[in-house]
Design a protein around this motif. Sequence first.
Motif, PDB file in Angstrom:
ATOM      1  N   UNK A  96       0.875  -1.173   0.000  1.00  0.00           N
ATOM      2  CA  UNK A  96       0.000   0.000   0.000  1.00  0.00           C
ATOM      3  C   UNK A  96       0.913   1.224   0.000  1.00  0.00           C
ATOM      4  N   UNK A  97       0.806   2.059  -1.037  1.00  0.00           N
ATOM      5  CA  UNK A  97       1.731   3.179  -1.138  1.00  0.00           C
ATOM      6  C   UNK A  97       1.145   4.406  -0.433  1.00  0.00           C
ATOM      7  N   UNK A 143       8.996 -14.994   9.562  1.00  0.00           N
ATOM      8  CA  UNK A 143       7.989 -14.774  10.601  1.00  0.00           C
ATOM      9  C   UNK A 143       6.944 -13.744  10.203  1.00  0.00           C
ATOM     10  N   UNK A 144       6.833 -13.462   8.898  1.00  0.00           N
ATOM     11  CA  UNK A 144       5.799 -12.569   8.394  1.00  0.00           C
ATOM     12  C   UNK A 144       5.699 -11.231   9.135  1.00  0.00           C
ATOM     13  N   UNK A 145       6.788 -10.491   9.241  1.00  0.00           N
ATOM     14  CA  UNK A 145       6.721  -9.199   9.920  1.00  0.00           C
ATOM     15  C   UNK A 145       5.978  -8.174   9.054  1.00  0.00           C
ATOM     16  N   UNK A 146       5.603  -7.072   9.657  1.00  0.00           N
ATOM     17  CA  UNK A 146       5.031  -5.950   8.917  1.00  0.00           C
ATOM     18  C   UNK A 146       6.201  -5.221   8.259  1.00  0.00           C
ATOM     19  N   UNK A 147       6.217  -5.211   6.920  1.00  0.00           N
ATOM     20  CA  UNK A 147       7.378  -4.642   6.215  1.00  0.00           C
ATOM     21  C   UNK A 147       7.041  -3.263   5.672  1.00  0.00           C
ATOM     22  N   UNK A 148       7.844  -2.300   6.101  1.00  0.00           N
ATOM     23  CA  UNK A 148       7.701  -0.927   5.613  1.00  0.00           C
ATOM     24  C   UNK A 148       8.914  -0.650   4.717  1.00  0.00           C
ATOM     25  N   UNK A 149       8.651  -0.271   3.466  1.00  0.00           N
ATOM     26  CA  UNK A 149       9.761  -0.024   2.545  1.00  0.00           C
ATOM     27  C   UNK A 149       9.807   1.436   2.149  1.00  0.00           C
ATOM     28  N   UNK A 151      10.146   4.143  -7.469  1.00  0.00           N
ATOM     29  CA  UNK A 151       8.796   3.577  -7.317  1.00  0.00           C
ATOM     30  C   UNK A 151       8.681   2.162  -7.885  1.00  0.00           C
ATOM     31  N   UNK A 152       9.631   1.765  -8.722  1.00  0.00           N
ATOM     32  CA  UNK A 152       9.583   0.417  -9.317  1.00  0.00           C
ATOM     33  C   UNK A 152      10.446  -0.589  -8.559  1.00  0.00           C
ATOM     34  N   UNK A 153      10.997  -0.204  -7.439  1.00  0.00           N
ATOM     35  CA  UNK A 153      11.870  -1.130  -6.696  1.00  0.00           C
ATOM     36  C   UNK A 153      11.089  -2.401  -6.342  1.00  0.00           C
ATOM     37  N   UNK A 154      11.689  -3.579  -6.561  1.00  0.00           N
ATOM     38  CA  UNK A 154      10.995  -4.845  -6.283  1.00  0.00           C
ATOM     39  C   UNK A 154      10.524  -4.985  -4.834  1.00  0.00           C
ATOM     40  N   UNK A 201       7.624   6.313  -1.399  1.00  0.00           N
ATOM     41  CA  UNK A 201       8.652   6.710  -2.349  1.00  0.00           C
ATOM     42  C   UNK A 201       9.300   7.978  -1.824  1.00  0.00           C
ATOM     43  N   UNK A 202      10.526   7.836  -1.363  1.00  0.00           N
ATOM     44  CA  UNK A 202      11.211   8.994  -0.774  1.00  0.00           C
ATOM     45  C   UNK A 202      12.710   8.741  -0.741  1.00  0.00           C
TER      46      UNK A 202
END
Lengths: 263, 321
Positions: free
Chosen positions: A239-240, B281-287, B292-295, B305-306
Motif C-alpha cells: 500500500x503506497x 515470521x511474516x513481519x510488517x514490512x515498511x519499505x 517507485x519500481x523497486x521490487x 517513495x522517498x
Amino acid sequence: MEILVCVKRVPDTAENEFELNSAGNDLDRDDLVYSVNEWDNYAVEEAIQIVDNVGGNVTVVTVGDDESEEVLRREMAMGANNGILLSDDAFEGADGKGIATILKAEVEKGNYDLILTGAQADEGAGQVGGMLAAMLDYPYASLVNKVEVDGDAAIKVGREIEGGNQEMNELDLPCVLSIQTGINEPRYVGIRGIRKVAKLEIPVKGASDLGLDAATVGDAAAKVKRVDYFVPDMGDGAEMLDGSTDEIIAQLIERIKSKGGLA
Amino acid sequence: MAEIFAYIPHSAGVAEDIAMEYPDAAKKIDAAAAVTAVVTGSGADLDKVVEAMTGVYSSVIKIDNEALAYPNAEVVRKALVSVLPADAIVLLPHNTFGMDLGPGLSIKMDASFVADVVDIDSCDGTTLKVVRQELGGAVSTHVSCDVAAGAVVTVRGGSFVPAEDAAAGGAVVDKSADAGDLACKRRFLEVVEAEVGDVDITKSDLLVSIGRGIEEEDNIEVAQELAEAMGAVVSCSRPIVDAKWLEKSRQVGTSGQTVKPKVYLAMGISGSFQHMGGVKGNPYIIAINKNPKAPIFQVADVGVVADILEFMPEFTEAVSG
Ligand SMILES: Cc1cc2nc3c(=O)[nH]c(=O)nc-3n(C[C@H](O)[C@H](O)[C@H](O)COP(=O)(O)OP(=O)(O)OC[C@H]3O[C@@H](n4cnc5c(N)ncnc54)[C@H](O)[C@@H]3O)c2cc1C
Ligand SMILES: Nc1ncnc2c1ncn2[C@@H]1O[C@H](COP(=O)(O)O)[C@@H](O)[C@H]1O
C-alpha cells in the motif's frame, strides 16, 4: 601465476529504473547506464592481489560487442596487465553454455593456472564459471570469499555458504573459481587511471581466430533462450502512502505501534 | 517425457524445505510424471532422510558413500552422472550448493541448464518454459529451455507450494554400487562458522535495515539515530557489509542472519530474494525507496517513495518529539 578473469558489461542496477519497451518484449535500452558486473570487480581485485604476492600476470577477457571494450579498459586501469575482447556476429544470442564454449577456446590458447569469474551477473544465473570448469575438466568452487595461494599444485579457498558460514576446500591447479562480493575491497579507478590505459592495444578475436564452428555457439546452438520480459502480477503489492512527509510519518508511527514494534 | 529427479539437500539427518517444494514444480513440468527423489550421503543421517522422503516421493534413490558424507559438489556430480539416465530432468535447489553443482552437472550430462526458476509456465513437448527474474528482481522473464537431451533446473526456495506430508509409501532403490569412481580434484576440508558480533539483530522486534541507498558510510549515523529514537536495532543488506561499513553480524539474508522482527523497516533496499530470504515470521514490512519500481514494493506491506537521507532525519524528529 597466470590468471584469467572473465568480466561482463551489464546494465547497472544501482543507476537505472528498468522499463519495458513499447512492444513489451525487451527492456527499454536507450538510456541504460552500463558498467562492469559488480562481482567481476572483486574477481579482478583478487587476481591483482594474488599476482602482487606471488608474481605473474592478470588477463581480463570478455565476450561482447565493441562497447564491451570499455569494461576491459576499466579493469586494466585497476591493474590487469592484458585485455582480450572476444567478439563476432556469430556469438550473438549465445546462452550460458555458448559463452562458456567461447571462453574455453580462449583459455586453451593460453597457459592459465587460475581462472576467475564473478559469482553471478545481470541475469542472476551464476552459470558460466561452473560450465567452463566442467568443459575444461578443471575443478571448480563457486561463491569464493577467501583464496590462499601456497605452491603451484593446489590452492585453498573458502566458499561462502548459508548463514555466512565458510566452507574450506583445497583444489588442484589449474582451477576455476567464482568470486563472491566482500572478498576484498576493489580499488577505485579514477579518470586518470582510465586515461593511462587508453592507448593500450586490446586484441579482438572472432570465431575463426578461436577455431570455433559458428554453429556451436550463438543463437543457433542456444538451447536456453529468453522469450520475453514481463511485469509479474504480484498480487496487491505494498500500500503506497502519499501526502506530506509529516502525514506519512505520523501514519507510519501509528502502524509500527499497532504492530507491536514501538511502545 | 523424460523422467524427473529431485536432488534432496539435507544436513544432520533432516531434509531441507525445498524437498517438499519439488513435487509441485515437477507437476508443473508434467502432471503425469513420477518424480524420483535422489538422496546422497552416508550412514545413519542418510537413512533418516531417505526414510522421510519415502513419505513424499513414490520412488527414492539412495547413494551411500563415505565420500558423500559432506556434499562436495564435484563428488555429488560424479555420483549423479553415473546413476541418472542421460535425458533426465534434474531439479536442484538454487542455493549455494545448487549454484556449485548445477552448471557443471549440466555440461557433464550434456543437458540444458536453467537457474533460479521461480515458476514453471508450461512444458510443450520438449520445450520447457519457465519464469525467472533478472537484474536483482527488477524484471521478470519467460525463458524457454530445450529438454530433449535432459535438463538441470535450479529452483528458488519458497516459489512452489510445499507438498503435504502424505504417506506416499515410496520404494527405496539403493544405487550405492553404481556411483562409480568418486576421486576428485576438489577436497572438502571443514566448515568455519560465522563469527558472532556485538549486536544480536535476531532478538529485536523492530529493525531499521539499511541498504545501498544509504550511499555513504557517514550516513549510517542517520539510521543509527532513527533506531535509537525508536528503541530499534540497525541491520543491513549485504553491500553495506561488503563495504565494511557495518559488521557481518548485522547482515540480513541467506548468507547472513535470519531475523523475525514484528516490524521491518527497509531503507534503500531493493528487495533481492537473497535479502528477503532472511526476513522470516511474516513481519510488517515498511519499505522506503526512491525508485517507485523497486521490487521491494512487491513484498512490503506499506511503501513510501522517498529519499531516505531526507526522510530518516524527519522520522527521527517525529519519533523523538
Ligand atoms: C549467493 C548470494 C548470497 C547473497 N546473500 C545476501 C544476503 O544474505 N543479504 C543481502 O542483503 N544480499 C545478499 N546477496 C546480494 C543480493 O543479491 C543483492 O545484491 C543485495 O541484497 C542488494 O542490496 P541492496 O538492496 O542494499 O542494494 P541495491 O540492490 O543496489 O538497492 C539499493 C536500493 O536503494 C534505492 N536507493 C538508492 N538511493 C536511495 C535513497 N537516497 N533513498 C531511498 N532509496 C534509495 C535504490 O532505488 C535501490 O532500490 C547475495 C547474493 C548472492 C549471489
Ligand atoms: N559475456 C561474458 N564474457 C565474459 N565473462 C562472462 C560473460 N558472461 C558471464 N561471464 C562470467 O561469468 C560470471 C557469471 O555470469 P553468469 O553465469 O552470466 O551469471 C560473470 O561474473 C563473468 O565472470
